[in-house]
Write a protein that holds these residues in place. Structure first.
Motif, PDB file in Angstrom:
ATOM      1  N   TRP A 265       0.855  -1.175   0.000  1.00 32.00           N
ATOM      2  CA  TRP A 265       0.000   0.000   0.000  1.00 32.00           C
ATOM      3  C   TRP A 265       0.891   1.225   0.000  1.00 32.00           C
ATOM      4  CZ3 TRP A 265      -4.049  -1.069   4.477  1.00 32.00           C
ATOM      5  CH2 TRP A 265      -4.694  -2.296   4.221  1.00 32.00           C
TER       6      TRP A 265
ATOM      7  N   VAL B 227      -3.088  -0.381  -3.520  1.00 28.26           N
ATOM      8  CA  VAL B 227      -3.920   0.393  -2.604  1.00 28.26           C
ATOM      9  C   VAL B 227      -3.234   1.732  -2.380  1.00 28.26           C
ATOM     10  CG1 VAL B 227      -4.778   0.581  -0.228  1.00 28.26           C
ATOM     11  CG2 VAL B 227      -4.953  -1.594  -1.442  1.00 28.26           C
TER      12      VAL B 227
ATOM     13  N   ARG C 261      -8.198   6.058  -7.373  1.00 26.57           N
ATOM     14  CA  ARG C 261      -8.841   6.821  -6.311  1.00 26.57           C
ATOM     15  C   ARG C 261      -8.144   6.531  -4.991  1.00 26.57           C
ATOM     16  NH1 ARG C 261     -14.528   4.028  -4.734  1.00 26.57           N
ATOM     17  NH2 ARG C 261     -13.994   4.940  -2.725  1.00 26.57           N
TER      18      ARG C 261
ATOM     19  N   ASP D 113      -8.068   4.907  -1.470  1.00 26.38           N
ATOM     20  CA  ASP D 113      -8.720   3.739  -0.892  1.00 26.38           C
ATOM     21  C   ASP D 113      -8.876   3.818   0.619  1.00 26.38           C
ATOM     22  OD1 ASP D 113      -8.855   1.863  -3.298  1.00 26.38           O
ATOM     23  OD2 ASP D 113      -6.734   2.387  -3.277  1.00 26.38           O
ATOM     24  N   TRP D 114      -8.063   4.645   1.249  1.00 25.35           N
ATOM     25  CA  TRP D 114      -8.027   4.643   2.723  1.00 25.35           C
ATOM     26  C   TRP D 114      -7.507   5.990   3.200  1.00 25.35           C
ATOM     27  CZ3 TRP D 114      -3.698   2.154   6.055  1.00 25.35           C
ATOM     28  CH2 TRP D 114      -4.127   1.968   7.385  1.00 25.35           C
TER      29      TRP D 114
ATOM     30  N   VAL E 212     -15.272   5.207   1.256  1.00 20.68           N
ATOM     31  CA  VAL E 212     -13.830   5.055   1.405  1.00 20.68           C
ATOM     32  C   VAL E 212     -13.527   4.790   2.873  1.00 20.68           C
ATOM     33  CG1 VAL E 212     -11.610   6.271   1.274  1.00 20.68           C
ATOM     34  CG2 VAL E 212     -13.272   6.487  -0.585  1.00 20.68           C
TER      35      VAL E 212
ATOM     36  N   PRO F 276      -9.180  -0.640   4.192  1.00 19.04           N
ATOM     37  CA  PRO F 276      -9.723  -0.908   2.852  1.00 19.04           C
ATOM     38  C   PRO F 276      -9.993  -2.390   2.669  1.00 19.04           C
ATOM     39  CG  PRO F 276      -7.373  -0.403   2.764  1.00 19.04           C
ATOM     40  CD  PRO F 276      -7.810  -0.120   4.167  1.00 19.04           C
TER      41      PRO F 276
ATOM     42  N   ARG G  33      -7.603  -1.640  -5.390  1.00 16.50           N
ATOM     43  CA  ARG G  33      -8.061  -1.101  -6.678  1.00 16.50           C
ATOM     44  C   ARG G  33      -6.827  -0.691  -7.463  1.00 16.50           C
ATOM     45  NH1 ARG G  33     -11.263   1.420  -2.771  1.00 16.50           N
ATOM     46  NH2 ARG G  33     -13.433   0.794  -2.786  1.00 16.50           N
TER      47      ARG G  33
END
Length: 295
Positions: A141, A166, A225, A227-228, A259, A290, A294
């Motif tokens: 991430w 992520v 976008r 995610d977290w 989100v 998350p 994505r």
């Protein structure tokens, strides 16, 4: 490296590098620097050189000895994309992460430009191909720290342009209000779309079809976008206050965009007497992760 961590949103820390330098107001009261500088000049101490950037190659393989899956915060005592860390060393860190898919790695940076540039290079990806066929690495991430709107406007677009499974934002220490919706994109006959939390809309030409009348149609898809989002105020000596309204705005925007949001703590003003999450205002008693990656 610690097999456990007091940082609420992770399970453990891994520091193949220690030391850093300040780049923006969020760094002013850096906890890591304060800790490391206490030991500067102490012979043979781990932080004998204080908070100077120091590579720790002997730590590169440490996560490989951890069999139990865990979330690992990478370089809690540094910034992996600091300009003094060679590209080759960063590649070795990523190779370790690729060899240990049982773990989830959380990489947080304020060096958004170097992260985007380095990880977007085909050569960087190709050098990892022998370790993992996947890119971006599904267990890594990537996040940026944003303390106010100025730095959100600079760092978040760079994050969204970086290959990542992520993407996350750490609004800590939160020093001012942040609108996480990002620039408004007008829609044709639809409500205006906000793309930092929902993804920038674009016509997906790969799925285009041609009608019997010769008209080419393509569905409207969305790009990368956030995610977290992690939110926290500043604590410790000289901590700058955080307005609860700033936290509530972020929580509301994340909730409205589905989100995940993680309210870590409420800073010096509220957090001094409300350290337990059950003492937070009801709308801020949330610590989510998350659910899916994505691209």
């Amino acid at each position: 490296m610690a097999e456990t961590s007091k940082i609420e949103w992770t399970d453990a820390t891994w520091n193949p590098v220690t030391g850093c330098t300040k780049v923006s107001p969020g760094c002013d009261n850096c906890y890591a620097e304060t800790f490391a500088e206490r030991w500067r000049g102490v012979p043979s101490h781990h932080f004998e050189n204080g908070f100077d950037v120091t590579l720790r190659p002997e730590r590169l393989q440490q996560p490989e000895s951890w069999r139990k899956p865990r979330r690992i915060f990478v370089n809690s005592m540094s910034d992996l994309f600091h300009e003094k860390i060679p590209d080759s060393f960063i590649a070795e860190v990523f190779a370790t992460m690729a060899r240990t898919p049982q773990h989830t790695y959380q990489v947080l940076t304020k060096r958004h430009g170097r992260m985007r540039s380095l990880l977007s290079r085909p050569s960087f990806r190709d050098n990892l191909a022998a370790v993992s066929p996947h890119w971006p690495l599904p267990n890594v991430w990537l996040g940026v720290s944003v303390e106010d709107q100025k730095w959100a406007d600079v760092r978040i677009p760079a994050l969204l342009a970086t290959p990542a499974a992520v993407r996350f934002v750490s609004a800590e220490p939160l020093l001012g209000p942040i609108d996480l919706y990002g620039p408004i994109v007008p829609g044709r006959g639809r409500p205006k779309l906000t793309y930092w939390l929902t993804g920038r809309p674009y016509w997906d030409e790969s799925k285009a079809t041609t009608t019997s009348t010769g008209l080419t149609m393509a569905p409207l898809s969305t790009g990368p976008r956030i995610d977290w989002v992690i939110v926290g105020g500043e604590s410790g000596p000289g901590a700058r206050p955080m307005d609860l309204a700033w936290t509530e705005l972020i929580a509301d925007q994340c909730r409205g965009s589905e989100v995940a949001v993680f309210i870590k703590q409420l800073g010096s003003r509220w957090g001094k007497h409300h350290k337990d999450i059950h003492q937070f205002p009801p709308g801020l008693q949330v610590r989510e992760y998350p659910e899916v990656a994505r691209g």
